[in-house]
Design an enzyme around this catalytic site. Sequence first.
Site, short mmCIF file in Angstrom:
data_model
loop_
_atom_site.label_atom_id
_atom_site.label_comp_id
_atom_site.label_asym_id
_atom_site.label_seq_id
_atom_site.Cartn_x
_atom_site.Cartn_y
_atom_site.Cartn_z
N ASP A 185 0.86 -1.18 0.00
CA ASP A 185 0.00 0.00 0.00
C ASP A 185 0.90 1.23 0.00
OD1 ASP A 185 -1.80 -2.06 0.53
OD2 ASP A 185 -3.06 -0.83 1.83
N LYS A 202 -10.26 0.18 -2.69
CA LYS A 202 -10.19 0.02 -1.24
C LYS A 202 -10.48 1.33 -0.51
CE LYS A 202 -7.03 -1.20 2.55
NZ LYS A 202 -5.69 -1.67 2.94
N LYS A 251 -6.83 3.26 -3.55
CA LYS A 251 -7.27 3.28 -2.15
C LYS A 251 -7.46 4.72 -1.72
CE LYS A 251 -5.23 2.04 2.37
NZ LYS A 251 -4.17 1.29 3.06
#
Lengths: 287, 308
Positions: free
Chosen positions: B145, B244, B208
């Site tokens: 991430d 996400k 995300k």
Amino acid sequence: MSDRLNINKTYKLYIGGKFPRTESGRAYTIEDSKGNTLCHMSRASRKDFREAIVACQSAIKGWANRTAFNRSQILYRIAEMLEGRKAQFVDELISTGATKGSATKEVELSIDRLVYFAGWADKYTQVFGSVNPVATSHFNFSTPESMGLIAIMAPDEHPLLGLVSNLAPCIVGGNTCVILASEVNPFIAISFAEVLNSSDVPGGVVNILTGFKSELYKHFGTHMNVNAIICCADNKDQIINMQENAALNVKRFILRNKVNWMSDAGQDPYFIMDTQEIKTAWHPIGI
Amino acid sequence: MSKNGIYTPLDFKNVDFNVSIDEVGVGDRLARIKSRSIKKASKVEATLMAINMIDLTTLEGMDSPAKVRQLCSKAMRPHEEYENIPSTAAVCVYPNYVALAKKELKGSGVNVAAVSTAFPSGNAPMSIKIEDTKFAVDAGADEIDMVISRGKFLCGEYNFVFDEIAKIKEVCGKAHLKVILETGELETLDKVRLASDIAMEAGADFIKTSTGKIQPAATMPVTLVMLEAIREFYYRTGKMIGMKPAGGIKQHKDALKYLVMVKETLGEAWLNNKYFRFGASSLANELLMQLVKEYTGNYQAPEYFSID
């Protein structure tokens, strides 16, 4: 006769320091002894009960961590606010059919009872706690501590005094509560919520619902977040059901349906102890 | 699309700078999505699905090996009492704890995600970001991430952001790359859309919303804009990008609304943890409490669920 329109109060619920309408959108009508409509009340649903529990849960930590002295001040503050609005509450009680004399007595007793329990705030742990003799080299203390979240089914009679007499000992001991107000005369409880709201009682410590016992009693028993139930209702089936469901998470069940709230029996330090748990600590000596 | 109309992947020229977002339209669309009612059996199914989509996360300065172990055990068995409750999709930790998490989760099918590139600010030289990512990948991270350089992005240095993502993607190798846009700092939905497009063109496998360190974190409008960006990218390239939302989703009801949003924007193909994740920690218990409430009929209390 003035041609002005009356501005009537909309009685809503009291949850988390706010006055929301019931999520169900339902209402029921309260009539006076002559059958005239007095007002419409919100008819709280299962979901309102759940919302109140959520608000109540989030207030527990902050309230229990207040000093006893501070809780005492806040209870005394409620009494001060109620004193200032005495006339309004006397009028409201009269509208439910009480005589002026008994209405005045009920309001005054309510104020005095708040002061009575305010006084207990920094004393009950001393009176009911103990230092215990043990055989090892330890100091051994037992002290009462708040249980947490209490669900109260207020008595139908004496809508103000009955409410205050159950609420005060509960919150003075650091608990938070969800109260189902008198089903017969619920609007006084909501007026009292306005008093609470202006008395530095943190939002969520006291939550007041109005509605039908028959609709909500099951959730009193089954909700896993409730640590104790104080029941001032008479219906046997409801009581048995709540007691049985209380076993789910070992709730304490306190029955107060035979108390004469107008008498001295309505104020008792053991009411505080009903929602306290005794915790014992062992502290080593000489190390 | 490049000048001659032929799509070449990983090309900055493919980014369309002229997409603008109709905020009122987003609000209207969301109002309708929020009105969907999911009850009883569908609620149970959706809740189980949502649990299976969680990236159970701990990203605190005070993280410890014990905390990570506890998190891993919760990820594998969110609630012991019911056997049908699935594991979460992944655990998300700092690179330091990747090796430990990997060991704890061995054989469970739960992935390990590591935040990277000087999370959460991203304010570090490129060499350090690469090193950071390499470390996590070498330690066994299945997913990375990364954060984008919001400062550069807001200054208009879009090609810097593009190159940065492309470079990290290269370092990731087999690991899946999630690109954190930190939408709370991007100010407008137009910029959220642009950042999404840049990330996808540069090779992101997932986009995300947030680090969870900035408020607001994931919101429904931002998520809808990103989902629509994914949809258009798919129409253009045929490549499915995951989504996400992270941070701020705490209520069971909200989680279900996100699922509705995915279903109605991207379709059922995205309704699994390969293409949709929730970045959350406290949401897990909220979902479990609702699930047990559906199974037993009684409202639940937090004290009967594991602390996280």
